[in-house]
Design a protein around this motif. Structure first.
Motif, short mmCIF file in Angstrom:
data_model
loop_
_atom_site.label_atom_id
_atom_site.label_comp_id
_atom_site.label_asym_id
_atom_site.label_seq_id
_atom_site.Cartn_x
_atom_site.Cartn_y
_atom_site.Cartn_z
N ASP A 677 -49.33 -47.01 125.71
CA ASP A 677 -50.75 -46.78 125.40
C ASP A 677 -51.44 -45.92 126.45
N ASN A 678 -50.66 -45.42 127.43
CA ASN A 678 -51.15 -44.51 128.46
C ASN A 678 -52.13 -45.15 129.43
N ARG A 679 -52.15 -46.46 129.51
CA ARG A 679 -52.99 -47.11 130.52
C ARG A 679 -52.31 -46.99 131.89
N PRO A 680 -53.08 -47.09 132.99
CA PRO A 680 -52.49 -47.01 134.32
C PRO A 680 -51.46 -48.11 134.55
N THR A 681 -50.45 -47.76 135.35
CA THR A 681 -49.39 -48.73 135.66
C THR A 681 -49.62 -49.43 137.00
N THR A 682 -50.53 -48.90 137.82
CA THR A 682 -50.75 -49.31 139.22
C THR A 682 -49.53 -48.98 140.09
N LEU A 683 -48.63 -48.14 139.58
CA LEU A 683 -47.43 -47.77 140.34
C LEU A 683 -47.48 -46.30 140.74
N PHE A 684 -46.90 -46.00 141.88
CA PHE A 684 -46.62 -44.63 142.29
C PHE A 684 -45.14 -44.34 142.00
N GLY A 685 -44.78 -43.07 142.13
CA GLY A 685 -43.36 -42.75 141.97
C GLY A 685 -42.50 -43.53 142.93
N ALA A 686 -43.00 -43.75 144.15
CA ALA A 686 -42.23 -44.46 145.18
C ALA A 686 -42.10 -45.94 144.90
N THR A 687 -43.00 -46.51 144.09
CA THR A 687 -42.92 -47.95 143.79
C THR A 687 -42.45 -48.21 142.37
N GLY A 688 -42.21 -47.15 141.61
CA GLY A 688 -41.74 -47.30 140.23
C GLY A 688 -40.36 -46.70 140.04
N GLY A 689 -40.33 -45.42 139.65
CA GLY A 689 -39.05 -44.76 139.37
C GLY A 689 -38.08 -44.78 140.53
N LEU A 690 -38.60 -44.65 141.76
CA LEU A 690 -37.72 -44.65 142.93
C LEU A 690 -36.98 -45.97 143.08
N ARG A 691 -37.63 -47.09 142.76
CA ARG A 691 -36.96 -48.39 142.88
C ARG A 691 -35.77 -48.48 141.93
N VAL A 692 -35.94 -47.97 140.72
CA VAL A 692 -34.82 -47.96 139.78
C VAL A 692 -33.68 -47.12 140.34
N TRP A 693 -34.02 -45.95 140.88
CA TRP A 693 -33.00 -45.04 141.42
C TRP A 693 -32.24 -45.73 142.55
N ILE A 694 -32.94 -46.40 143.44
CA ILE A 694 -32.30 -47.08 144.57
C ILE A 694 -31.38 -48.19 144.08
N GLU A 695 -31.85 -48.99 143.11
CA GLU A 695 -31.02 -50.08 142.59
C GLU A 695 -29.75 -49.55 141.92
N LEU A 696 -29.88 -48.42 141.24
CA LEU A 696 -28.71 -47.81 140.61
C LEU A 696 -27.73 -47.30 141.65
N MET A 697 -28.22 -46.52 142.60
CA MET A 697 -27.33 -45.86 143.56
C MET A 697 -26.79 -46.83 144.61
N ARG A 698 -27.43 -47.96 144.75
CA ARG A 698 -26.91 -48.98 145.66
C ARG A 698 -25.57 -49.52 145.16
N ARG A 699 -25.35 -49.49 143.85
CA ARG A 699 -24.14 -50.09 143.25
C ARG A 699 -23.18 -49.08 142.64
N LEU A 700 -23.69 -47.91 142.30
CA LEU A 700 -22.85 -46.92 141.61
C LEU A 700 -21.98 -46.16 142.61
N PRO A 701 -20.67 -46.10 142.40
CA PRO A 701 -19.83 -45.30 143.30
C PRO A 701 -20.25 -43.83 143.25
N THR A 702 -20.47 -43.24 144.39
CA THR A 702 -20.93 -41.86 144.42
C THR A 702 -20.57 -41.20 145.74
N GLU A 703 -20.68 -39.88 145.76
CA GLU A 703 -20.37 -39.09 146.95
C GLU A 703 -21.66 -38.70 147.66
N PRO A 704 -21.65 -38.59 148.99
CA PRO A 704 -22.83 -38.06 149.69
C PRO A 704 -23.03 -36.59 149.35
#
Length: 763
Positions: A677-704
């Protein structure tokens, strides 16, 4: 008058009374039954002479390619094996099984056909250590392997109108025990009767009467085939008569082998919702995840037992009943000499196992399958996709998908009540190849419907800033990461009236700043200053060059991300940076095989020329600093600094959208949070999408990530002015420049600073 004479006279009298009804009956039989039999015969020949079925198309994930030294951990390997329905077995001797002993795994790979040919069944030994595949070998010979594929997980089924899961096999491909056992249990006189077995019907009736319930059927295999091919499942007298007549016709026209062949591929053996499982080959895949010819004695007995009642003996709903029925079948196989007593006892001791968790993959990953359909419809009509028995090999990585789903679920749960009604989307690709490894279009990761990853058009906020910088850095004679930008208040007229007065997120102005710092700290005013110097239209033109087919905002607000793109669109943009300045189309399909395993289409990697490679490397280097000291420093704080990841946060006006796009050496992920509904989330990129990215990359095998240094030179500059300086001076830093375009004139620094650095004058 003799007795014989009297009997003859009585018969003549009886005939005078019955003659007319008899002749009428005979005429009716000739006039109705014969044409009806001819009609049935024509229908049987029409169906049997060209016996064909609709075959659903099967959709597969990419095969896991194990390479010695590659990143891999236990959680990711478990997700891959689970998706492909591997079962833990102590010896891992049967295809489709594995066993773990600490960090050492033995995996018994199934045989499969891939885009480049058939891969035979094989036992593989691998060892994990420090997040990598430390050793890889053939488990039987011990010979070391450099790389090996595991068979891909079946992730979906595309059905036509029939909703029937089926895989046709020739009679010669069926285990002999199944063919003989089926006859022993269901129709011992199959080789001798002519379609209907009156003796068997009588035996079944007596057995059922004695037991007080249905314990035995009298139908022949031919009659059962008739039920599946021609008739419904009602129990009316008319249907039973039709069944008998058609069975007699089939037996008269076709040999026993042809009848068995049709039965093996047609018999109904299970149901999942509207999807029906027909034929022993499809049932083998459904219940055991293996090809029919690889089944053991207990598994064959379970399938034979299901013939009597797929619903009654369904191992998912009635495991005890299925187990009992299987053991009855094993007893029959023993009593008829098909197996010996020892084999029977061993088979009866085995559990049902994976059959109790049977599932037909259909839209297992709905958002990803949506993308697959969209990409395939460019080359295939809808009917060709669903009815031709194709094998569609995709790019999905089950571990990335599973870990991405867990990352979204965990992040939303961690937000507490703030996470209520917030929707999510995630796109994960291979950084160097553009293959879509995971796609999630909703917070309810299994829900079909609106696919936010592909179709939610949302303002991208500061995610646009790396591309503003890239357009500038593509002119190295004019711009560098050391270019001074003015971070001061802006007041511009808007079209249609009003003023545009943007601000920095921290509410501050920072004066003259280096371009690299403006990007790292996401300062809006400095970015607008840069964008106006290079021209908004240049930035717009660069974004449009990706062929996104979106309306790109032509106004200065574009420089702060006031343009609407989907998460998939954003992934296409950031793929350019992750692929070292090469434009790569994102693909979800690797190739398609026909029903016989022959290649129809193969989608190969096609990359752009890489005209701005050096500029892309400079932007990537700056984005690496974002993850250390900038708006995404949470990456470094979370212990993921070793990834040297590059990324950028993005937040739209009033915090309606919270984005993060970032990549390691081999994985790009774009995460989005927002409300429908396009209402505010009260989140910034650093407290929203970034958290998902960190949780994913914390567990996913990957290269530096290691940024190539070709075309790059490092220069010591004054942190305040961006001019070349001496390392002996204070307030300096090392920045990368396009080779040959670093500042030439070196600033001098006060002598006392040099002396202090040299220690001159110290006592």
């Amino acid at each position: 008058m003799t007795v014989l004479s009297r009997t003859g006279a009585a018969l003549r009298v009886l005939w005078r009374w019955l003659r007319i009804p008899f002749l009428l009956g005979l005429g009716l039989a000739i006039g109705f039954l014969v044409p009806y039999l001819l009609y049935l015969d024509r229908e049987v020949r029409s169906r049997f002479d060209d016996l064909s079925w609709q075959f659903p198309s099967r959709v597969y994930a990419r095969p896991l390619e194990l390479v010695r030294g590659m990143p891999m951990n236990a959680a990711a390997l478990a997700a891959e094996l689970d998706a492909a329905r591997y079962v833990d077995e102590a010896a891992a001797s049967t295809p489709g099984t594995f066993h773990r002993d600490g960090e050492r795994y033995t995996v018994s790979r199934r045989e499969f056909i891939y885009l480049d040919g058939r891969e035979r069944a094989r036992r593989i030994a691998l060892t994990l250590a420090q997040g990598r595949v430390a050793a890889l070998a053939d488990a039987d010979s011990g010979a070391a392997l450099e790389r090996v594929r595991l068979d891909p997980a079946r992730i979906a089924t595309l059905y036509g109108q029939s909703q029937q899961d089926r895989r046709v096999v020739a009679l010669g491909e069926v285990p002999p025990l199944l063919v003989a056992g089926l006859q022993a249990v269901e129709d011992r006189d199959f080789k001798h009767h002519h379609g209907v077995n009156l003796a068997a019907i009588a035996r079944a009736a007596w057995a059922n009467l004695a037991a007080g319930r249905l314990v035995q059927g009298g139908s022949t295999l031919t009659q059962q085939l008739v039920k599946n091919l021609f008739l419904d499942r009602s129990q009316t007298l008319a249907r039973k008569l039709n069944e008998a007549l058609i069975a007699l016709i089939i037996e008269a026209r076709y040999d026993k082998r042809r009848i068995l062949d049709a039965y093996i591929n047609e018999v109904f053996l299970g149901q999942q919702g509207a999807q029906a499982v027909h034929g022993f080959a499809a049932a083998s895949e459904f219940y055991f995840g293996r090809e029919l010819r690889t089944l053991g004695t207990s598994e064959i007995a379970l399938l034979i037992g299901l013939v009597q009642g797929p619903s009654l003996y369904d191992p998912r709903r009635n495991p005890s009943g299925a187990l009992a029925r299987r053991n009855v079948v094993l007893g029959v196989l023993r009593d008829t000499g098909l197996i010996d007593a020892a084999t029977c006892s061993a088979a009866q001791a085995q559990p049902i196992g994976i059959a109790a968790r049977a599932v037909l993959p259909r839209d297992r990953y709905p958002a990803f399958l949506d993308l697959v359909r969209r990409q395939l419809t460019q080359d295939y009509a809808g009917a060709a996709l669903s009815d031709a028995g194709l094998a569609i090999h995709t790019t999905l990585a089950p571990a990335a998908q599973a870990l991405g789903e867990a990352a979204i679920t965990q992040t939303l749960a961690g937000l507490g009540r703030r996470g209520d009604d917030i929707e999510a989307a995630l796109v994960v690709t291979g950084a160097r190849d553009g293959e879509v490894r995971a796609l999630i279009g909703s917070r309810d990761v299994d829900a079909p419907g609106f696919n936010r990853a592909l179709d939610a058009l949302r303002p991208i906020g500061s995610l646009v800033k790396p591309f503003v910088n890239l357009v500038a850095l593509a002119q190295p004679q004019r711009y560098s990461l050391a270019t001074l930008l003015d971070d001061s208040p802006i007041d511009l007229p808007q079209r249609g009236g009003g003023r545009w007065q943007p601000r920095n997120d921290d509410g501050q102005v920072h004066g003259q700043v280096l371009a690299v710092d403006a990007l790292v700290h996401s300062w809006n005013l400095a970015t607008i200053n840069l964008g106006q110097r290079i021209g908004v239209e240049r930035v717009r033109g660069f974004l449009e060059s990706f062929g996104l087919e979106r309306n790109i905002n032509p106004n200065p607000s574009l420089l702060l991300g006031a343009t609407e793109l989907s998460p998939f669109d954003v992934a296409r943009l950031y793929q350019y940076l992750a692929a070292d300045g090469h434009a790569l189309p994102l693909r979800a399909v690797r190739g398609v095989l026909d029903a016989q395993g022959r290649p129809l289409t193969r989608y190969t990697l096609r990359s752009g020329a890489g005209d701005y490679t050096t500029a892309a490397r400079l932007v990537t280097w700056a984005m690496q600093q974002v993850a250390v000291v900038g708006t995404a420093h949470a990456i470094n704080d979370a212990g993921l600094g070793w990834l040297h990841a590059a990324g950028k946060t993005g937040t739209s006006d009033s915090q309606r959208d919270a984005w993060f796009a970032g990549f390691s050496g081999d994985t790009l992920a774009v995460a989005w949070f927002g409300r429908d509904d396009n209402r505010p989330t009260t989140l910034f990129g650093a407290t929203g999408g970034l958290r998902v990215w960190i949780e994913l990359m914390r567990r996913l095998p990957t290269e530096p990530l290691a940024v190539p240094t070709d075309g790059i030179e490092e220069v010591v500059v004054n942190a305040a002015t961006g001019q070349r300086s001496s390392a002996a001076c204070s307030g300096t830093r090392v920045l990368p420049f396009a080779t040959g375009y670093g500042p030439l004139e070196e600033e001098s620094c006060p002598l006392d600073r040099v002396k202090a650095w040299l220690g001159v004058g110290e006592r």
